[in-house]
Enzyme design. Sequence first.
Site, PDB file in Angstrom:
ATOM      1  N   ASN A   4       0.797  -1.228   0.000  1.00  0.00           N
ATOM      2  CA  ASN A   4       0.000   0.000   0.000  1.00  0.00           C
ATOM      3  C   ASN A   4       0.830   1.280   0.000  1.00  0.00           C
ATOM      4  O   ASN A   4       0.416   2.305  -0.535  1.00  0.00           O
ATOM      5  CB  ASN A   4      -0.980   0.007   1.175  1.00  0.00           C
ATOM      6  N   SER A  16      -0.663  -7.270   7.824  1.00  0.00           N
ATOM      7  CA  SER A  16      -1.859  -7.650   8.563  1.00  0.00           C
ATOM      8  C   SER A  16      -1.496  -8.267   9.913  1.00  0.00           C
ATOM      9  O   SER A  16      -0.402  -8.813  10.106  1.00  0.00           O
ATOM     10  CB  SER A  16      -2.681  -8.656   7.762  1.00  0.00           C
ATOM     11  N   GLU A  44       4.323  -3.490  12.624  1.00  0.00           N
ATOM     12  CA  GLU A  44       3.183  -2.576  12.538  1.00  0.00           C
ATOM     13  C   GLU A  44       2.080  -3.305  11.793  1.00  0.00           C
ATOM     14  O   GLU A  44       2.237  -3.659  10.622  1.00  0.00           O
ATOM     15  CB  GLU A  44       3.534  -1.279  11.817  1.00  0.00           C
ATOM     16  N   CYS A  75      -2.646   2.352   6.850  1.00  0.00           N
ATOM     17  CA  CYS A  75      -2.747   1.718   8.164  1.00  0.00           C
ATOM     18  C   CYS A  75      -3.269   2.668   9.234  1.00  0.00           C
ATOM     19  O   CYS A  75      -3.907   2.239  10.191  1.00  0.00           O
ATOM     20  CB  CYS A  75      -1.386   1.159   8.577  1.00  0.00           C
TER      21      CYS A  75
END
Length: 527
Positions: A161, A236, A257, A291
């Site tokens: 992302n 994830s 993270e 995120c």
Amino acid sequence: MESSTPPSVRPDRLDALASAVETTDDRPTLAVESPYDGQTLGSVPACTGEDVESAFARAREAQAEWADRPLGDRVAVFERFHDRLLDRQSEVLDLAQAETGKSRFDAHEELLDVAATARYYANHAADHLASRRRSGAVPLLTRAVEHRRPVGVAGVISPWNYPITLAVSDAIPALLAGNAAVLKPDERTPFTALELADFLVESGLPADLVPVVTGRGSDLGEAIVAEADHVCFTGSTEVGRTVAANAGRHLTDCSLELGGKNPLLVLADADVETAARGAARGCFANAGQLCVSAERVYVDDSIREAFVDAFVRETRRLSLGASYDYDADVGSLASEAQLERVRSHVEDAVEKGATVLTGGRRRSDVGPYFYEPTVLTDVTPEMAAYGEETFGPVASVYGVSGIAEAVERANEGPYGLNASVWSEDTARAEQAAARIDAGSVNINDAYAATWASLDAPMGGVGDSGLGRRHGEQGMARFTESQTVATQRGHPLVRPEGMPRRLWVWLMNANARLGKWATSWRRGFGGE
């Protein structure tokens, strides 16, 4: 649909980047698709565990020489990298957009983040890595110093992302601290990582110090954890648990993270228009594939109607586009799988009674994976969109009665990555922030205030991860602390011939002296 690939993303350039991936044998390749039009951009090797082992071996050999270099020489590399990144940003932005389908504005935001990270650690590495005096066992007689030494080779596993930021922002402090770093980008976004690694080499970093391995995480993750001295993983929560379990078996330190279902709180005294604009940016930046973006919006009942009207209006103003310029506000979702997740969350919510105030539609006329920014109300716990991370352009609005309920609702669920509080009374907002279970909380901003405060640590609590990036902690995680204590005079053992009772009395006196000295420092020394 404007999706023509820019000249900088030409096949020969992508082939050259892919050729930089070293493998121990011929490997099959993985095709990389552009979400803008579904066309294949190029392909990269599908590396194996053997290739990972080879990459770490090369990196480990290069790291020994790199760690011996003066810190000033290492800093100079990243000063040049900072300038090169800004000077040639169009090439990086084109690649990131081609691989992710994001808007150029969102790609530029992460490029600036990497440049700022390089500048920050180049400026502060000397302080963060400096040896520090510590209190010794016996005042005046024991000198204790803490040193920071590189751990060796870091493994950086990054998602799709944010392929600019997450490919190298963790590697920068690791490399400056004297380590090597093996990069494993997501198989959907390998070319951006390869381009950035190439920029680092052009800036003076030894090539073997930052090898890139390409392929699927399921094929390479275990080997990376087994070889690394520290593992950085962004992704994830489900996969993060696997990484942590493997790291535990190897006693490998890791920073993770992970997922989030981030809340945004609009208190009764907030400026409605300002909060609505901030919420639109905070919920739909990078098409919600961020995120730290907000998916849960809690608004005080006294201003809920006004806020919802303004929020829907601001959301409808956002433009979608598949273009390599700055005209579009929101880009594409990254893949068919991501589109399906977003679509299923919205359809599930609507089937169970939720209301779509705006959006809620796939936009195939813009591109294959585009989805309109969507605002929902009447979302209830049995709906997937209520508690599961959507990771797309979908926000749910809830009414709350007062700050206590807003904070209570914000703390629902297992995640704790980021939060946002909007209020004209910053003191009240800061008090609310202190009660929210999240690693970072923004006041009158959605996420950029904390993310861009590079001197402050950033990370999650609960199911949102372990460890921190940014600041001193973001560099210290790539070091081992070593304490060297020098004893002046006689060693800390009972001198031969001294009665044991006298030795015990002296040790007790030293303990009382230590307590007295601490009290004195607190009272008169400013501690």
